[in-house]
Design a protein around this motif. Sequence first.
Motif, PDB file in Angstrom:
ATOM      1  N   LYS A 119     -72.397 -44.312 -14.347  1.00  0.00           N
ATOM      2  CA  LYS A 119     -73.642 -43.824 -14.941  1.00  0.00           C
ATOM      3  C   LYS A 119     -73.550 -43.851 -16.464  1.00  0.00           C
ATOM      4  N   LEU A 120     -72.410 -43.410 -16.999  1.00  0.00           N
ATOM      5  CA  LEU A 120     -72.198 -43.442 -18.449  1.00  0.00           C
ATOM      6  C   LEU A 120     -72.199 -44.882 -18.958  1.00  0.00           C
ATOM      7  N   ARG A 121     -71.608 -45.794 -18.185  1.00  0.00           N
ATOM      8  CA  ARG A 121     -71.578 -47.211 -18.587  1.00  0.00           C
ATOM      9  C   ARG A 121     -72.998 -47.767 -18.681  1.00  0.00           C
ATOM     10  N   LYS A 122     -73.875 -47.419 -17.733  1.00  0.00           N
ATOM     11  CA  LYS A 122     -75.259 -47.901 -17.783  1.00  0.00           C
ATOM     12  C   LYS A 122     -75.971 -47.395 -19.030  1.00  0.00           C
ATOM     13  N   GLN A 123     -75.765 -46.113 -19.360  1.00  0.00           N
ATOM     14  CA  GLN A 123     -76.390 -45.551 -20.559  1.00  0.00           C
ATOM     15  C   GLN A 123     -75.856 -46.229 -21.815  1.00  0.00           C
ATOM     16  N   ASN A 124     -74.530 -46.373 -21.881  1.00  0.00           N
ATOM     17  CA  ASN A 124     -73.928 -46.999 -23.046  1.00  0.00           C
ATOM     18  C   ASN A 124     -74.327 -48.470 -23.156  1.00  0.00           C
ATOM     19  N   ASP A 125     -74.414 -49.140 -22.017  1.00  0.00           N
ATOM     20  CA  ASP A 125     -74.787 -50.544 -22.005  1.00  0.00           C
ATOM     21  C   ASP A 125     -76.185 -50.728 -22.603  1.00  0.00           C
ATOM     22  N   LYS A 126     -77.111 -49.892 -22.168  1.00  0.00           N
ATOM     23  CA  LYS A 126     -78.483 -49.985 -22.691  1.00  0.00           C
ATOM     24  C   LYS A 126     -78.509 -49.718 -24.192  1.00  0.00           C
ATOM     25  N   TYR A 127     -77.822 -48.668 -24.638  1.00  0.00           N
ATOM     26  CA  TYR A 127     -77.799 -48.327 -26.058  1.00  0.00           C
ATOM     27  C   TYR A 127     -77.155 -49.429 -26.896  1.00  0.00           C
ATOM     28  N   CYS A 128     -75.995 -49.939 -26.432  1.00  0.00           N
ATOM     29  CA  CYS A 128     -75.249 -50.932 -27.216  1.00  0.00           C
ATOM     30  C   CYS A 128     -75.955 -52.282 -27.240  1.00  0.00           C
ATOM     31  N   ILE A 129     -76.628 -52.637 -26.162  1.00  0.00           N
ATOM     32  CA  ILE A 129     -77.397 -53.893 -26.167  1.00  0.00           C
ATOM     33  C   ILE A 129     -78.546 -53.795 -27.153  1.00  0.00           C
ATOM     34  N   ASP A 130     -79.256 -52.659 -27.150  1.00  0.00           N
ATOM     35  CA  ASP A 130     -80.349 -52.476 -28.109  1.00  0.00           C
ATOM     36  C   ASP A 130     -79.820 -52.544 -29.540  1.00  0.00           C
ATOM     37  N   LEU A 131     -78.676 -51.940 -29.778  1.00  0.00           N
ATOM     38  CA  LEU A 131     -78.078 -51.944 -31.113  1.00  0.00           C
ATOM     39  C   LEU A 131     -77.679 -53.362 -31.547  1.00  0.00           C
ATOM     40  N   ALA A 132     -77.075 -54.111 -30.639  1.00  0.00           N
ATOM     41  CA  ALA A 132     -76.594 -55.458 -30.982  1.00  0.00           C
ATOM     42  C   ALA A 132     -77.735 -56.464 -31.117  1.00  0.00           C
ATOM     43  N   LYS A 133     -78.889 -56.180 -30.501  1.00  0.00           N
ATOM     44  CA  LYS A 133     -80.012 -57.120 -30.576  1.00  0.00           C
ATOM     45  C   LYS A 133     -80.979 -56.818 -31.718  1.00  0.00           C
ATOM     46  N   LYS A 134     -80.761 -55.729 -32.432  1.00  0.00           N
ATOM     47  CA  LYS A 134     -81.657 -55.414 -33.546  1.00  0.00           C
ATOM     48  C   LYS A 134     -81.620 -56.557 -34.563  1.00  0.00           C
ATOM     49  N   PRO A 135     -82.772 -56.849 -35.169  1.00  0.00           N
ATOM     50  CA  PRO A 135     -82.820 -57.975 -36.117  1.00  0.00           C
ATOM     51  C   PRO A 135     -81.827 -57.849 -37.275  1.00  0.00           C
TER      52      PRO A 135
END
Length: 145
Positions: free
Chosen positions: A75-91
């Motif tokens: 569950k923590l991995r899913k939350q972190n995955d969503k947060y880190c993907i959003d962070l890495a895809k920011k322009p």
Amino acid sequence: MKSIANAILNLKERNIMQIRTAKIRLLILTGIGIFLGGCSISDWYNGYYVERSAISQSQKKEANYYNSESPEMQKLRKQNDKYCIDLAKKPENRVARAGYPNGVWNQGMFENCMEDRGTPTYETWAGMQKKKRDEELRAKGKRVM
């Protein structure tokens, strides 16, 4: 005289038959040699088979790594995955690459974010395990490349 002529004809016919069977055998052996030379078993084994088995072994190890986590960790991995993907895809965090005017997503930032938040990816975890093994070998006095 007739018997000598018959004997010579008999010998010629035998030679012709022997030459024909020898040609057929030579043709068959040449064909087999070309076939085996063209698709060598060692080329197939060292190329296609080994690569395929290495990929499948790696995929099994990765699946085992993620499946061995507890439900809370997943569950923590899913939350972190969503947060880190959003962070890495920011322009502003994208990495400039040739042919991509807007850049590409930042893989390094994603992996560091996941590791910092306590859920390293399989690749990061495997790298950490390799570093540990290398340090242990250095402590024993062995050379590590």
